[in-house]
Design a protein around this motif. Structure first.
Motif, mmCIF file in Angstrom:
data_model
loop_
_atom_site.group_PDB
_atom_site.id
_atom_site.type_symbol
_atom_site.label_atom_id
_atom_site.label_comp_id
_atom_site.label_asym_id
_atom_site.label_seq_id
_atom_site.Cartn_x
_atom_site.Cartn_y
_atom_site.Cartn_z
ATOM 1 N N ILE A 181 17.521 -28.511 -60.354
ATOM 2 C CA ILE A 181 18.650 -29.177 -61.001
ATOM 3 C C ILE A 181 18.125 -30.316 -61.867
ATOM 4 O O ILE A 181 17.378 -31.182 -61.401
ATOM 5 C CB ILE A 181 19.645 -29.687 -59.947
ATOM 6 C CG1 ILE A 181 20.375 -28.489 -59.325
ATOM 7 C CG2 ILE A 181 20.637 -30.677 -60.552
ATOM 8 C CD1 ILE A 181 21.338 -28.863 -58.209
ATOM 9 N N ASN B 228 25.907 -27.138 -61.860
ATOM 10 C CA ASN B 228 25.168 -28.136 -62.636
ATOM 11 C C ASN B 228 24.864 -27.628 -64.041
ATOM 12 O O ASN B 228 24.948 -28.375 -65.019
ATOM 13 C CB ASN B 228 23.874 -28.504 -61.900
ATOM 14 C CG ASN B 228 23.169 -29.695 -62.505
ATOM 15 O OD1 ASN B 228 22.200 -29.559 -63.247
ATOM 16 N ND2 ASN B 228 23.664 -30.886 -62.188
ATOM 17 N N ASN C 91 26.896 -30.044 -67.816
ATOM 18 C CA ASN C 91 26.134 -31.033 -68.573
ATOM 19 C C ASN C 91 26.915 -31.348 -69.848
ATOM 20 O O ASN C 91 26.993 -30.532 -70.768
ATOM 21 C CB ASN C 91 24.741 -30.497 -68.906
ATOM 22 C CG ASN C 91 23.885 -31.521 -69.631
ATOM 23 O OD1 ASN C 91 24.287 -32.094 -70.639
ATOM 24 N ND2 ASN C 91 22.687 -31.753 -69.126
#
Length: 666
Positions: free
Chosen positions: A178, A550, A554
């Motif tokens: 991640i 994740n 973003n």
């Protein structure tokens, strides 16, 4: 006594060794062969790729696998196979001019390479020793360039396996690392900075903001006719006249406040940024129903995706029932008992709703289409039972009926699916524009490039290639070859490389984790964003793991996709196996992607993953990109400033991975 005991142990060991070396044949077509395919078209067991008997040069084979176009079959044997054998050749229904080459590749070594084979050539025999081989690839290479019916066969293909072992799918156990830090507690607004609507049509825009709840929303200079719910950030209403407005959005909580300028353009053009949301086909295929759709909308909110700007909940094929209702339009089938109620509920969440249709008599899944050979549009059981024969546009067409029904339900997005021709696209385009509602119009699939100016004129997005599969080969064909399309993408009309192949998907086989490695998944999201492509999640949202969530949250990466300039990246250069894609942004900065594609497609071995791939140390010369000043570079995945650079920048790029930067002039 001791001697007798030793003899017993020796006999036991000998018997165990002999047992371990017992072998058994495994026909290739007795395996779940679709799950081993990393090519794009489907593969079929016991038939050719068209579903007919396997036949090479007049000889029919009861066993084997039929493939189409360049075909990639990957197997993990882990030293448990003794041999592989087959008869290979071009199927008698296949293309009569293109040469095919067959390869068997084990642990990077070419174990078999056929002669160039054409239609009518007798089958060539394959016999290879697989002792000690861990990873095996079966490759058919054809320079087909989109030509149809390039059928070829692995006839009478079988493994001889040791003991009770079976070939397995290639392991995908790389670390799911991640990169993106978690959002802070203070608000950050993530929704698009420009939004278009037609005069008088219903308006729906949701202020997407991260930060700790509760958040209070407000706006300055909203045009007359719009209203904002301060608790949800949902803006609704309508604006009567063509106009452009500069509004200021605000989000505030106890940790701080955020503002963002929003340009609202009321005019003829909608979809000023690419749509981002979810599509149900690669999640549920024909098993989609109302409960699953509502669960997906709820999950988009609960998983936090809405806060990052994810908007659309799109229902794909298999919702359609018979025609009826006030418009004699396609009605939902029994799986959707309250279609209007479902749409209203999703709108109440600040999300939008899409559906699927086709101008053909039947959809690809065999449901009611937009035309018929019957005046009222009936779809009798005789047609449903022979659905493949009715994949064409019928005598009677119902575009206006269906568009009016979509508008009445409150639909925001239409995926229109078939082998595309301009006349049908134009009829539905006109019907949607006359419906009284802004409905994003997406045509699918494999839009002919020769007609791209028509797609720009008529639609909001067009599929640039075939249905995507969760493999590097499919991703490469779908996205890394789109540079020629770039000049035609922009506000109101977008190049669409298909759904995203992240999370748990059903592409070509039962639901399974995507076969893309973590590095390939970073490349996937990066390139789609650089291309200004629609971002449509293709997996069950409620099943997202921390890594995939994740990838999808973003905000700096999403902002590159949603940049108001709407200019797709261009492939500037390929150096030492690195593709360099550069995108101009509205604020005068640039987004850059450095993709380590290696020698993919250049050698037979490059089509497979061998588990010994290494990162590439790469030096980027900014001056070769025409960037001659000093620039601040920012790693957008890590959301980290890297400092000032002029001239050269060095990076280690994982195999099939990416380094994604924002380049800002000092």
């Amino acid at each position: 006594m001791k001697i007798q005991l030793n003899l017993t142990i020796i006999c036991f060991l000998l018997l165990s060794t002999l047992s371990a070396q017992e072998t058994r044949p495994i026909w290739l077509d007795d395996l779940p062969i679709k799950s081993f395919s990393e090519g794009i078209p489907a593969v079929l067991g016991k038939t050719n790729a068209a579903g007919d008997p396997l036949r090479i040069a007049g000889t029919t084979y009861p066993h084997g696998v039929g493939v189409n176009s360049t075909s990639i079959l990957a197997f993990y044997l882990n030293s448990h196979a003794q041999s592989f054998s087959a008869l290979v050749g071009v199927d008698d229904e296949g293309n009569k001019t293109l040469p095919h080459k067959f390869y068997v590749i084990g642990d990077r070594k070419i174990l078999f390479e056929s002669r160039e084979m054409k239609w009518g050539d007798p089958a060539q025999k394959v016999e290879v020793d697989l002792q000690g081989i861990k990873r095996l690839g079966l490759l058919v290479k054809i320079n087909d360039e989109g030509i149809n019916r390039t059928y070829s066969n692995w006839a009478d293909a079988k493994f001889v396996m040791l003991g009770n072992h079976l070939p397995e799918n290639m392991p995908n156990t790389d670390e799911k690392y991640i990169l993106t830090p978690a959002p802070g507690k203070a608000p950050r607004i993530n929704s698009p900075k420009v939004f278009g609507a037609r005069p008088g049509n219903p308006f729906l825009y949701t202020i997407a903001a991260t930060g700790q709840a509760p958040i209070n929303y407000s706006a300055k200079n909203l045009p007359q006719g719009l209203r904002l719910d301060p608790k949800t950030g949902i803006i609704t209403g309508s604006v009567a006249q063509k106009s452009t407005h500069q509004s200021i959005l605000r989000a505030k909580n106890k940790f701080g406040k955020a503002t963002q300028r929003l340009t609202i353009k009321i005019g003829d053009t909608i979809a000023l940024t690419p749509p981002i949301g979810w599509n149900g086909w690669n999640s549920w295929a024909r098993n989609i129903d109302q409960e699953k759709v509502i669960a997906s909308a709820d999950a988009m909110v609960k998983m936090g995706l809405r806060q990052h700007g994810w908007t659309y909940i799109n229902i794909d094929d298999a919702w359609q029932g018979q025609r009826g209702g006030p418009f004699n339009a396609i009605q939902p089938n029994e799986k959707f008992p309250d279609f209007k109620g479902m749409v209203d509920y999703i709108h109440s969440l600040g999300l939008k709703v899409g559906i699927y249709s086709t101008p053909m008599i039947t959809s690809y899944a065999g449901y009611t289409g937009g035309s018929s050979n019957f005046e009222k549009g009936e779809l009798p059981d005789s047609i449903i039972q022979n659905k493949r024969a009715y994949r064409y546009v019928g005598k009677y067409r119902f575009e206006r009926n269906d568009a009016r029904q979509m508008a009445a339900w409150g639909i925001d997005y239409l995926k229109y699916d078939w082998r595309i021709e301009v006349e049908s696209a134009e009829r539905m385009s006109a019907a949607l524009q006359q419906s009284g509602r802004d409905i994003f119009y997406s045509i699918s699939n494999s839009a002919p490039f020769a007609k791209v100016k028509d797609w720009v004129r008529l639609t909001n997005s067009w599929r640039t290639g075939p249905d995507i599969r969760d493999s590097w080969h499919s991703l490469y064909v779908s996205a890394f070859t789109l540079d020629k399309w770039a000049p035609y993408g922009g506000p109101g009309h977008w190049n669409d490389p298909d759904m995203m192949i992240l999370g748990n998907v059903t592409t070509g086989s039962p639901v399974h984790p995507t076969r893309l490695t973590p590095d390939e998944q970073y490349s996937h999201v990066s390139l789609f964003s650089l291309l200004s492509a629609p971002l449509l999640i293709g997996c069950p949202i409620e099943q997202l793991d921390a890594f995939t969530l994740n990838l999808l949250t973003n905000d700096e990466v999403i902002a590159i996709d949603q940049d108001p300039l709407g200019k797709p990246a261009r492939l500037i250069a390929t150096e030492n196996g690195v593709q360099i894609w550069l995108k101009s942004l509205a604020d005068g900065s640039y987004a850059l992607g450095l993709f380590n594609v290696g020698d993919f497609g250049q050698t037979p071995q490059s089509y497979f993953r061998w588990d010994d791939e290494q990162p590439l140390n790469f030096t980027l010369d900014l001056t070769k990109l025409g960037l001659n000043e000093k620039y601040q570079l920012r790693d957008v995945w890590r959301q980290k400033d890297l400092g000032g650079f002029s001239g050269k920048f060095q990076a280690a790029i994982p195999h099939h991975g990416v380094v994604m930067l924002k380049i800002i002039a000092n």
